[in-house]
Scaffold this motif. Structure first.
Motif, PDB file in Angstrom:
ATOM      1  N   GLY A  12     -13.923 -10.911 -14.011  1.00 54.61           N
ATOM      2  CA  GLY A  12     -12.183 -11.040 -13.554  1.00 54.61           C
ATOM      3  C   GLY A  12     -11.589  -9.981 -13.641  1.00 54.61           C
ATOM      4  N   GLY A  13     -10.338  -9.734 -12.706  1.00 49.84           N
ATOM      5  CA  GLY A  13      -9.611  -8.692 -13.039  1.00 49.84           C
ATOM      6  C   GLY A  13      -9.625  -7.260 -13.021  1.00 49.84           C
ATOM      7  N   THR A  14     -10.861  -7.128 -12.250  1.00 44.53           N
ATOM      8  CA  THR A  14     -11.151  -5.483 -12.071  1.00 44.53           C
ATOM      9  C   THR A  14     -10.266  -5.023 -10.929  1.00 44.53           C
ATOM     10  OG1 THR A  14     -12.896  -6.218 -10.469  1.00 44.53           O
ATOM     11  CG2 THR A  14     -13.664  -5.921 -12.670  1.00 44.53           C
ATOM     12  N   GLY A  15      -9.933  -5.770 -10.193  1.00 46.12           N
ATOM     13  CA  GLY A  15      -8.906  -5.161  -9.259  1.00 46.12           C
ATOM     14  C   GLY A  15      -9.311  -5.363  -7.868  1.00 46.12           C
ATOM     15  N   LYS A  16     -10.170  -6.785  -7.507  1.00 41.83           N
ATOM     16  CA  LYS A  16     -10.794  -6.927  -6.314  1.00 41.83           C
ATOM     17  C   LYS A  16      -9.457  -6.927  -5.362  1.00 41.83           C
ATOM     18  CE  LYS A  16     -12.718 -10.553  -7.987  1.00 41.83           C
ATOM     19  NZ  LYS A  16     -12.415 -10.163  -9.255  1.00 41.83           N
ATOM     20  N   ASP A  40     -10.459 -16.585  -2.433  1.00 40.13           N
ATOM     21  CA  ASP A  40     -10.291 -16.876  -3.802  1.00 40.13           C
ATOM     22  C   ASP A  40      -9.670 -18.353  -4.044  1.00 40.13           C
ATOM     23  OD1 ASP A  40     -10.446 -17.237  -6.469  1.00 40.13           O
ATOM     24  OD2 ASP A  40      -9.323 -15.186  -6.825  1.00 40.13           O
ATOM     25  N   MET A  49       1.123 -10.772  -2.708  1.00 41.08           N
ATOM     26  CA  MET A  49       1.071  -9.561  -2.431  1.00 41.08           C
ATOM     27  C   MET A  49       1.431  -8.872  -1.314  1.00 41.08           C
ATOM     28  SD  MET A  49      -2.741  -9.099  -4.361  1.00 41.08           S
ATOM     29  CE  MET A  49      -2.871  -7.919  -5.602  1.00 41.08           C
ATOM     30  N   ALA A 121     -14.057 -13.816  -8.552  1.00 37.82           N
ATOM     31  CA  ALA A 121     -14.950 -13.316  -9.572  1.00 37.82           C
ATOM     32  C   ALA A 121     -16.095 -14.016  -9.686  1.00 37.82           C
ATOM     33  CB  ALA A 121     -14.299 -12.986 -10.905  1.00 37.82           C
ATOM     34  N   MET A 206       0.243   2.692 -12.695  1.00 39.32           N
ATOM     35  CA  MET A 206       1.317   1.536 -12.785  1.00 39.32           C
ATOM     36  C   MET A 206       2.011   1.334 -11.733  1.00 39.32           C
ATOM     37  SD  MET A 206       1.962  -0.409 -15.233  1.00 39.32           S
ATOM     38  CE  MET A 206       1.562   0.364 -16.938  1.00 39.32           C
ATOM     39  N   ILE A 208       0.694   1.031  -8.727  1.00 34.91           N
ATOM     40  CA  ILE A 208       0.062   0.011  -8.148  1.00 34.91           C
ATOM     41  C   ILE A 208       0.412  -1.498  -8.394  1.00 34.91           C
ATOM     42  CG2 ILE A 208      -2.133  -1.058  -7.461  1.00 34.91           C
ATOM     43  CD1 ILE A 208      -3.592   1.401  -6.996  1.00 34.91           C
TER      44      ILE A 208
HETATM   45  N1  LIG Z   1      -5.956   0.989  -9.990  1.00 32.89           N
HETATM   46  C1  LIG Z   1      -4.992   0.245 -10.913  1.00 32.89           C
HETATM   47  N2  LIG Z   1      -4.050   0.874 -11.634  1.00 32.89           N
HETATM   48  C2  LIG Z   1      -3.165  -0.032 -12.378  1.00 32.89           C
HETATM   49  N3  LIG Z   1      -3.281  -1.290 -12.353  1.00 32.89           N
HETATM   50  C3  LIG Z   1      -4.314  -1.834 -11.418  1.00 32.89           C
HETATM   51  C4  LIG Z   1      -5.134  -1.134 -10.558  1.00 32.89           C
HETATM   52  N4  LIG Z   1      -5.820  -1.918  -9.980  1.00 32.89           N
HETATM   53  C5  LIG Z   1      -5.478  -3.397 -10.279  1.00 32.89           C
HETATM   54  N5  LIG Z   1      -4.578  -3.162 -11.200  1.00 32.89           N
HETATM   55  C6  LIG Z   1      -3.876  -4.166 -11.690  1.00 32.89           C
HETATM   56  O1  LIG Z   1      -4.825  -5.300 -12.393  1.00 32.89           O
HETATM   57  C7  LIG Z   1      -4.469  -6.561 -12.523  1.00 32.89           C
HETATM   58  C8  LIG Z   1      -5.738  -7.202 -11.768  1.00 32.89           C
HETATM   59  O2  LIG Z   1      -5.811  -6.879 -10.666  1.00 32.89           O
HETATM   60  P1  LIG Z   1      -6.443  -7.853  -9.247  1.00 32.89           P
HETATM   61  O3  LIG Z   1      -5.601  -8.863  -9.324  1.00 32.89           O
HETATM   62  O4  LIG Z   1      -6.360  -7.015  -8.220  1.00 32.89           O
HETATM   63  O5  LIG Z   1      -7.781  -8.208  -9.931  1.00 32.89           O
HETATM   64  P2  LIG Z   1      -8.742  -9.202  -9.262  1.00 32.89           P
HETATM   65  O6  LIG Z   1     -10.124  -8.509  -9.547  1.00 32.89           O
HETATM   66  O7  LIG Z   1      -8.511  -9.465  -7.913  1.00 32.89           O
HETATM   67  O8  LIG Z   1      -8.531 -10.339 -10.304  1.00 32.89           O
HETATM   68  P3  LIG Z   1      -9.211 -11.906 -10.135  1.00 32.89           P
HETATM   69  O9  LIG Z   1     -10.850 -11.660 -10.569  1.00 32.89           O
HETATM   70  O10 LIG Z   1      -8.226 -12.708 -11.075  1.00 32.89           O
HETATM   71  O11 LIG Z   1      -9.168 -12.345  -8.930  1.00 32.89           O
HETATM   72  C9  LIG Z   1      -3.307  -6.686 -11.593  1.00 32.89           C
HETATM   73  O12 LIG Z   1      -2.108  -6.689 -12.372  1.00 32.89           O
HETATM   74  C10 LIG Z   1      -3.342  -5.277 -10.888  1.00 32.89           C
HETATM   75  O13 LIG Z   1      -1.899  -4.962 -10.405  1.00 32.89           O
END
Ligand SMILES: Nc1ncnc2c1ncn2[C@@H]1O[C@H](COP(=O)(O)OP(=O)(O)OP(=O)(O)O)[C@@H](O)[C@H]1O
Ligand SMILES: [Mg+2]
Length: 248
Positions: A12-16, A40, A49, A121, A206, A208
């Motif tokens: 989780g939280g990789t930025g999807k 999700d 968003m 995730a 940051m 983003i």
């Molecule tokens: N390239 C980046 N630079 C800085 N921060 C980022 C970047 N990409 C994502 N983030 C930050 O990382 C965090 C997680 O991003 P995001 O919610 O897109 O992940 P996710 O994979 O969708 O999480 P989840 O698994 O919970 O759905 C958020 O705070 C987002 O703003």
């Protein structure tokens, strides 16, 4: 023909979700019409968003249950005429099955160039639903071992589903942190460990986070956003050099 892309990750939280939004905006800039589908279930976030949280009356489960028409569950972005969102069910128990979700996407996809699906995730039931209608997949990883191992698991699952086009996005890349952690000698080692062909590297930025959490997607600028322009070009078959050496 509509391209249907699922955006997934093991951890989780990789930025999807961030990749879904920024890539969609990049595709818009290149003249494409995009439908984002938040898959999700129970943890949706794309509506926030895109700053249309208050507008959402119906979600994907309402559309398939007949509480609304399919069109009524699709909302236009405030900032972009060619960006649309279908929200995930608010409650986790309303998760759609893979076959129902595939039918839903097949029914709505035709008026878009791209449908981008935000997966939860992992490789559980939500991921299986998100992947079902897709013909392509982007796996989002960070350049660290736990995340990369998750990416490998996702790729194997996608291959078992017969997904032909699978590409890797390395997100939140920071060369100083990468060097200091020392898990990998270089980016080639990350790509090798993930066993997946790279389509883009997005730097840590940051800006983003700030833009996404403010719900101001669509008004982006800066280096991280430029990397999404390049991913969007590569998705369309353009030859955009990767320049891995320049990242380190
Ligand atoms: N390239 C980046 N630079 C800085 N921060 C980022 C970047 N990409 C994502 N983030 C930050 O990382 C965090 C997680 O991003 P995001 O919610 O897109 O992940 P996710 O994979 O969708 O999480 P989840 O698994 O919970 O759905 C958020 O705070 C987002 O703003
Ligand atoms: Mg997410």
């Amino acid at each position: 023909m509509t391209n249907v892309i699922v955006v997934a990750s093991g951890k989780g939280g990789t930025g999807k979700s961030t990749v879904c939004i920024c890539l969609s905006v990049a595709l818009l800039r290149q003249g494409k019409r995009v439908l984002l589908i938040d898959c999700d279930c129970g943890m949706r976030g794309l509506d926030i968003m895109l700053d249309i949280e208050q507008d959402i009356l119906f979600d994907a489960s309402d559309a398939v249950c007949g509480n609304c028409s399919f069109a009524e569950a699709i909302y236009k972005s405030k900032n972009n005429d060619n960006l649309f969102l279908m929200a995930a069910p608010f409650d986790a128990e309303n998760e759609l099955s893979p076959s129902v979700f595939r039918q839903l996407v097949d029914a709505v996809k035709h008026s878009y160039d791209y449908v981008i699906i935000d997966s939860p995730a992992g490789i559980g039931s939500g991921f299986m639903t998100a992947a079902a209608p897709a013909d392509s997949a982007l796996i989002v990883t960070n350049a660290e071992p736990t995340s990369v191992r998750g990416a490998v698991k996702v790729r194997k699952k996608l291959e078992a589903l017969d997904m032909r086009f699978i590409r890797l996005v390395i997100n939140r890349f920071d060369k100083k942190v990468f060097r200091r952690m020392g898990f990998y000698p270089d980016l080639d080692a990350v790509i090798d460990a993930s066993q997946t062909q790279l389509i883009g590297i997005v730097p840590f930025d940051m800006q983003i986070s700030v833009v996404m959490q403010r719900g101001a997607a669509g008004m982006e600028s800066g280096t991280a956003f430029q990397s999404f322009d390049r991913v969007a070009g590569r998705l369309q078959g353009m030859r955009v050099p990767l320049n891995l050496k320049g990242m380190l």
